[in-house]
Design a protein around this motif. Structure first.
Motif, PDB file in Angstrom:
ATOM      1  N   ILE A  83      82.155  -6.714 -80.456  1.00  0.00           N
ATOM      2  CA  ILE A  83      81.148  -7.781 -80.543  1.00  0.00           C
ATOM      3  C   ILE A  83      80.351  -7.793 -79.239  1.00  0.00           C
ATOM      4  O   ILE A  83      80.923  -7.616 -78.157  1.00  0.00           O
ATOM      5  CB  ILE A  83      81.805  -9.160 -80.750  1.00  0.00           C
ATOM      6  N   TYR A 143      74.204 -13.853 -80.516  1.00  0.00           N
ATOM      7  CA  TYR A 143      75.095 -12.868 -81.125  1.00  0.00           C
ATOM      8  C   TYR A 143      74.241 -11.733 -81.683  1.00  0.00           C
ATOM      9  O   TYR A 143      73.347 -11.960 -82.509  1.00  0.00           O
ATOM     10  CB  TYR A 143      75.901 -13.505 -82.258  1.00  0.00           C
ATOM     11  N   ASP A 203      74.860  -6.768 -86.447  1.00  0.00           N
ATOM     12  CA  ASP A 203      75.431  -5.440 -86.656  1.00  0.00           C
ATOM     13  C   ASP A 203      74.801  -4.796 -87.895  1.00  0.00           C
ATOM     14  O   ASP A 203      73.922  -5.359 -88.551  1.00  0.00           O
ATOM     15  CB  ASP A 203      76.958  -5.515 -86.786  1.00  0.00           C
ATOM     16  N   GLY A 263      75.737 -11.617 -87.682  1.00  0.00           N
ATOM     17  CA  GLY A 263      75.227 -11.952 -86.364  1.00  0.00           C
ATOM     18  C   GLY A 263      73.723 -12.106 -86.412  1.00  0.00           C
ATOM     19  O   GLY A 263      73.140 -12.473 -87.427  1.00  0.00           O
ATOM     20  N   VAL A 273      85.064  -7.977 -76.543  1.00  0.00           N
ATOM     21  CA  VAL A 273      83.801  -8.696 -76.528  1.00  0.00           C
ATOM     22  C   VAL A 273      83.011  -8.270 -75.290  1.00  0.00           C
ATOM     23  O   VAL A 273      83.491  -8.392 -74.167  1.00  0.00           O
ATOM     24  CB  VAL A 273      84.015 -10.222 -76.509  1.00  0.00           C
TER      25      VAL A 273
END
Length: 288
Positions: A131, A146, A149, A154, A190
């Motif tokens: 992420i 965010y 993808d 996100g 992350v």
């Protein structure tokens, strides 16, 4: 009778000390500072554990050096004062001592440098991320974005502001709770991209072992992999202005299923119908 009382008092003092220490250690697991806490918050990432281990190593080294130097000074005061040593020595050099006080500190620094460089390497080399979250420091709140993808998950952003004391809900911590929390899945890497929109801020979450400056016009990166579910708090750690103390960070580490459910809800909640993010940032830059 006096000896028994003194022994009983010593036992009581030791018991109180153990209770305080155990309470502080147990409380540190909440991901937030606790009253009377004497240690750092419980680490939940590999990097944070390494930081704690390195900190403990340095404390032992510092303590040994301090005790040695204090003992040496005490011995010199006792052995070479005017009363016990009326005729002072005129020695000006001692090759053995001079070699020792040069070589020993060098060896200590080398012993410190090896784990230090290993820790820095682990912090600075970011593994392939699951992420990516971009966080931007504003005066005085955090904005999170965010990255989307290939599956379309996100691709949204939101602001996280301090929850004022009068608006706190049960379980929320004063000066640490935010109206929108960062949510990440447990045991996932992350990647954090950190910048600022106005002045220098610093993004720090002690339980993750991360602290990185948010610089206007510059993108810094760090990472973490939380190994335990829970709520973890941090704050801006750079003196950034009037409300520096009021821009907290709240990160919720949840299961993958809970994260997927939150992600679906967040995409609807934070969906934007404004101009694309890039255009918005260009407009903000033009205004500044």
């Amino acid at each position: 009778m006096v000896n028994v009382s003194a022994r009983a008092m010593a036992i009581r003092l030791c018991a109180v000390g153990l209770v305080i220490w155990a309470g502080a250690a147990a409380a540190a697991g909440t991901g937030a500072p606790e009253p009377w806490q004497i240690a750092m918050q419980t680490p939940v990432t590999e990097v944070a554990r390494d930081i704690h281990w390195f900190h403990t190593l340095l404390m032992w080294i510092i303590t040994i050096i301090t005790v040695f130097v204090a003992g040496l000074l005490g011995y010199c005061i006792w052995r070479f004062n005017e009363k016990t040593n009326p005729t002072p020595s005129k020695t000006s050099h001692n090759t053995t001592i001079e070699v020792l006080w040069t070589v020993v500190p060098v060896l200590i620094l080398v012993m410190i440098a090896v784990p230090s460089f290993r820790l820095l390497r682990k912090q600075l080399i970011i593994p392939p991320a699951d992420i990516t979250i971009k966080t931007t420091g504003h005066s005085w709140y955090w904005e999170y974005e965010y990255a989307g993808d290939k599956d379309g998950k996100g691709g949204f952003k939101f602001d996280a502001n301090l929850v004022e004391e009068k608006d706190l809900k049960p379980g929320q911590l004063r000066l640490l709770a935010t109206d929108n929390d960062v949510v990440v899945p447990v045991n996932k890497i992350v990647r954090l991209q950190v910048t600022a929109a106005d002045v220098i801020h610093a993004f720090a979450v002690p339980s993750f072992g991360i602290k990185i400056d948010a610089m206007p016009g510059r993108m810094n990166e760090t990472w973490f992999k939380a190994e335990r579910e829970g709520v973890y708090h941090g704050q801006c750690s750079e003196l950034c202005g009037q409300r520096h103390a009021y821009m907290p960070i709240t990160v919720k580490v949840v299961s993958e299923a809970a994260y997927a459910a939150w992600l679906a809800e967040a995409q609807k909640k934070f969906a934007s119908t404004d101009a694309p993010a890039g255009a918005s940032r260009l407009a903000d830059a033009a205004v500044r």
